[in-house]
Design a protein around this motif. Structure first.
Motif, PDB file in Angstrom:
ATOM      1  N   MET A 187      61.814  40.249  51.663  1.00  0.00           N
ATOM      2  CA  MET A 187      61.364  39.573  50.448  1.00  0.00           C
ATOM      3  C   MET A 187      62.495  39.387  49.438  1.00  0.00           C
ATOM      4  O   MET A 187      62.246  39.023  48.284  1.00  0.00           O
ATOM      5  CB  MET A 187      60.227  40.376  49.801  1.00  0.00           C
ATOM      6  CG  MET A 187      58.986  40.483  50.674  1.00  0.00           C
ATOM      7  SD  MET A 187      58.276  38.848  51.044  1.00  0.00           S
ATOM      8  CE  MET A 187      57.738  38.352  49.411  1.00  0.00           C
ATOM      9  N   ASP A 188      63.697  39.631  49.852  1.00  0.00           N
ATOM     10  CA  ASP A 188      64.841  39.472  48.958  1.00  0.00           C
ATOM     11  C   ASP A 188      65.232  37.999  48.889  1.00  0.00           C
ATOM     12  O   ASP A 188      65.914  37.469  49.779  1.00  0.00           O
ATOM     13  CB  ASP A 188      66.013  40.319  49.459  1.00  0.00           C
ATOM     14  CG  ASP A 188      67.222  40.218  48.527  1.00  0.00           C
ATOM     15  OD1 ASP A 188      67.041  39.735  47.390  1.00  0.00           O
ATOM     16  OD2 ASP A 188      68.331  40.614  48.948  1.00  0.00           O
ATOM     17  N   LEU A 189      64.823  37.329  47.820  1.00  0.00           N
ATOM     18  CA  LEU A 189      65.076  35.899  47.651  1.00  0.00           C
ATOM     19  C   LEU A 189      66.294  35.608  46.776  1.00  0.00           C
ATOM     20  O   LEU A 189      66.594  34.437  46.525  1.00  0.00           O
ATOM     21  CB  LEU A 189      63.847  35.220  47.042  1.00  0.00           C
ATOM     22  CG  LEU A 189      62.542  35.330  47.832  1.00  0.00           C
ATOM     23  CD1 LEU A 189      61.419  34.606  47.092  1.00  0.00           C
ATOM     24  CD2 LEU A 189      62.704  34.786  49.243  1.00  0.00           C
ATOM     25  N   MET A 190      66.974  36.632  46.343  1.00  0.00           N
ATOM     26  CA  MET A 190      68.106  36.419  45.443  1.00  0.00           C
ATOM     27  C   MET A 190      69.203  35.547  46.055  1.00  0.00           C
ATOM     28  O   MET A 190      69.812  34.732  45.333  1.00  0.00           O
ATOM     29  CB  MET A 190      68.672  37.761  44.997  1.00  0.00           C
ATOM     30  CG  MET A 190      67.803  38.467  43.980  1.00  0.00           C
ATOM     31  SD  MET A 190      67.383  37.410  42.552  1.00  0.00           S
ATOM     32  CE  MET A 190      69.005  37.126  41.854  1.00  0.00           C
ATOM     33  N   PRO A 191      69.505  35.680  47.357  1.00  0.00           N
ATOM     34  CA  PRO A 191      70.523  34.775  47.917  1.00  0.00           C
ATOM     35  C   PRO A 191      70.164  33.305  47.736  1.00  0.00           C
ATOM     36  O   PRO A 191      71.034  32.470  47.474  1.00  0.00           O
ATOM     37  CB  PRO A 191      70.560  35.168  49.401  1.00  0.00           C
ATOM     38  CG  PRO A 191      70.132  36.595  49.415  1.00  0.00           C
ATOM     39  CD  PRO A 191      69.085  36.694  48.340  1.00  0.00           C
ATOM     40  N   LEU A 192      68.869  32.975  47.860  1.00  0.00           N
ATOM     41  CA  LEU A 192      68.435  31.592  47.655  1.00  0.00           C
ATOM     42  C   LEU A 192      68.542  31.203  46.190  1.00  0.00           C
ATOM     43  O   LEU A 192      68.960  30.081  45.862  1.00  0.00           O
ATOM     44  CB  LEU A 192      66.987  31.403  48.132  1.00  0.00           C
ATOM     45  CG  LEU A 192      66.734  31.470  49.630  1.00  0.00           C
ATOM     46  CD1 LEU A 192      65.237  31.327  49.910  1.00  0.00           C
ATOM     47  CD2 LEU A 192      67.507  30.392  50.365  1.00  0.00           C
ATOM     48  N   VAL A 193      68.145  32.112  45.299  1.00  0.00           N
ATOM     49  CA  VAL A 193      68.171  31.817  43.865  1.00  0.00           C
ATOM     50  C   VAL A 193      69.597  31.556  43.388  1.00  0.00           C
ATOM     51  O   VAL A 193      69.841  30.701  42.533  1.00  0.00           O
ATOM     52  CB  VAL A 193      67.545  32.984  43.074  1.00  0.00           C
ATOM     53  CG1 VAL A 193      67.710  32.771  41.576  1.00  0.00           C
ATOM     54  CG2 VAL A 193      66.068  33.129  43.430  1.00  0.00           C
ATOM     55  N   LYS A 194      70.556  32.254  43.958  1.00  0.00           N
ATOM     56  CA  LYS A 194      71.947  32.142  43.525  1.00  0.00           C
ATOM     57  C   LYS A 194      72.695  30.984  44.176  1.00  0.00           C
ATOM     58  O   LYS A 194      73.800  30.644  43.750  1.00  0.00           O
ATOM     59  CB  LYS A 194      72.700  33.444  43.834  1.00  0.00           C
ATOM     60  CG  LYS A 194      72.195  34.650  43.053  1.00  0.00           C
ATOM     61  CD  LYS A 194      72.968  35.897  43.463  1.00  0.00           C
ATOM     62  CE  LYS A 194      72.506  37.120  42.674  1.00  0.00           C
ATOM     63  NZ  LYS A 194      73.240  38.349  43.084  1.00  0.00           N
ATOM     64  N   ASP A 195      72.115  30.374  45.207  1.00  0.00           N
ATOM     65  CA  ASP A 195      72.842  29.361  45.975  1.00  0.00           C
ATOM     66  C   ASP A 195      72.597  27.957  45.411  1.00  0.00           C
ATOM     67  O   ASP A 195      71.447  27.526  45.301  1.00  0.00           O
ATOM     68  CB  ASP A 195      72.400  29.400  47.441  1.00  0.00           C
ATOM     69  CG  ASP A 195      73.380  28.699  48.362  1.00  0.00           C
ATOM     70  OD1 ASP A 195      73.885  27.617  47.994  1.00  0.00           O
ATOM     71  OD2 ASP A 195      73.659  29.233  49.443  1.00  0.00           O
TER      72      ASP A 195
END
Length: 302
Positions: A187-195
């Protein structure tokens, strides 16, 4: 790869069916007023046919995401252009459209071309072009949006051609952005949020939908759709090969090029089915004759 091919075809089926509904909603519920701006475009979307088309688009987009993560970009983009074959066949079956020999040849061309691409496609490329490309795609969407705003008041058919081409390029950016998205773990969506590629994907889809709606509303649907097909296939496919490393099966490059050309040519032959126009009944023809004598606002045909 089989799952990817199935998802690409499912996306084409959803997008082709959605095109029927969106063209119907855009033209029946909001007359073509090229200078009406974003408000007119928004009104064109506020109706049941267009909303149903958007739901199908969402399903198609989900299938496209799966396909793009396992297939070369040139296969998926050609399959999406093949959605026009779905539109043509559905229109012939449900809306009493007449398909001539050229249209049936276009449907056959799309099917044969996609079959060749499916048989010759290798695995998706494994090149990693670097983070700069992520930002370039986001910047490209800004350029596309500015270009569309500048073209908003162009006269037809130039306006339809520009809007269609920009729409196609927007969808092409979406395809490239999907391939650049980082993997998500749990559920770690941070890579998407930062890209930046995530925002290029979202903005590209939104801009493309707006410009395609404008192309349809302007009345020159064949022009807009043909430009869209070229915009979403040729350049993105080439960039997929150069930047992402997409390849064919060994020794089958020539056959893949032939399949791509046949599929795109077939889609171009079916470009008029970006506008779905039911065949007139005798009563409708008579009404048209009366209107020619006593002019009234013409009913939009789709």
């Amino acid at each position: 790869m089989l799952l990817g091919l199935a998802m690409a075809l499912l996306a084409a089926l959803c997008f082709g069916s959605a095109m029927v509904l969106q063209a119907l909603g855009a033209q029946r519920h909001s007359p073509a007023e090229p200078g009406s701006g974003l408000l007119g475009t928004a009104k064109a979307m506020l109706n049941i046919p267009f909303a149903c088309g958007l739901v199908l688009d969402l399903f198609g987009f989900a299938a496209q995401l799966v396909a793009l993560r396992s297939l070369p970009l040139y296969v998926v983009q050609a399959a999406l252009a093949g959605a026009l074959a779905v539109t043509a066949v559905a229109g012939a079956a449900l809306l009493r459209l007449r398909l001539g020999r050229a249209e049936w040849a276009g449907v056959a061309g799309v099917c044969v071309g996609l079959a060749l691409l499916g048989a010759t496609a290798g695995k998706e490329g494994d090149k990693h072009p670097g983070s700069a490309l992520h930002w370039i795609l986001l910047g490209a969407i800004v350029v596309i949006a500015v270009g569309g705003a500048a073209a908003w008041r162009l006269a037809e058919p130039a306006r339809a051609a520009v809007m269609g081409a920009l729409c196609g390029l927007g969808f092409g950016v979406v395809g490239l952005a999907v391939r650049l998205l980082p993997a998500v773990h749990g559920m770690d969506l941070m890579p998407l949020v930062k890209d930046p590629a995530t925002y290029a994907l979202l903005a590209g889809g939104a801009v493309a939908f707006v410009f395609m709606t404008e192309g349809v509303r302007g009345g020159k649907v064949t022009t807009a759709t043909a430009a869209m097909v070229l915009g979403e296939t040729a350049l993105p496919a080439l960039l997929g090969v150069i930047l992402l490393g997409d390849r064919t099966r060994p020794g089958l490059l020539w056959l893949a090029l032939l399949g791509f050309a046949v599929a795109v040519a077939g889609a171009l032959a079916l470009a008029r089915f970006g506008e779905v126009a039911p065949v007139e009944t005798p009563a409708e023809s008579a009404a048209g004759a009366v209107n020619a004598i006593d002019p009234q606002p013409e009913h939009q045909r789709h």
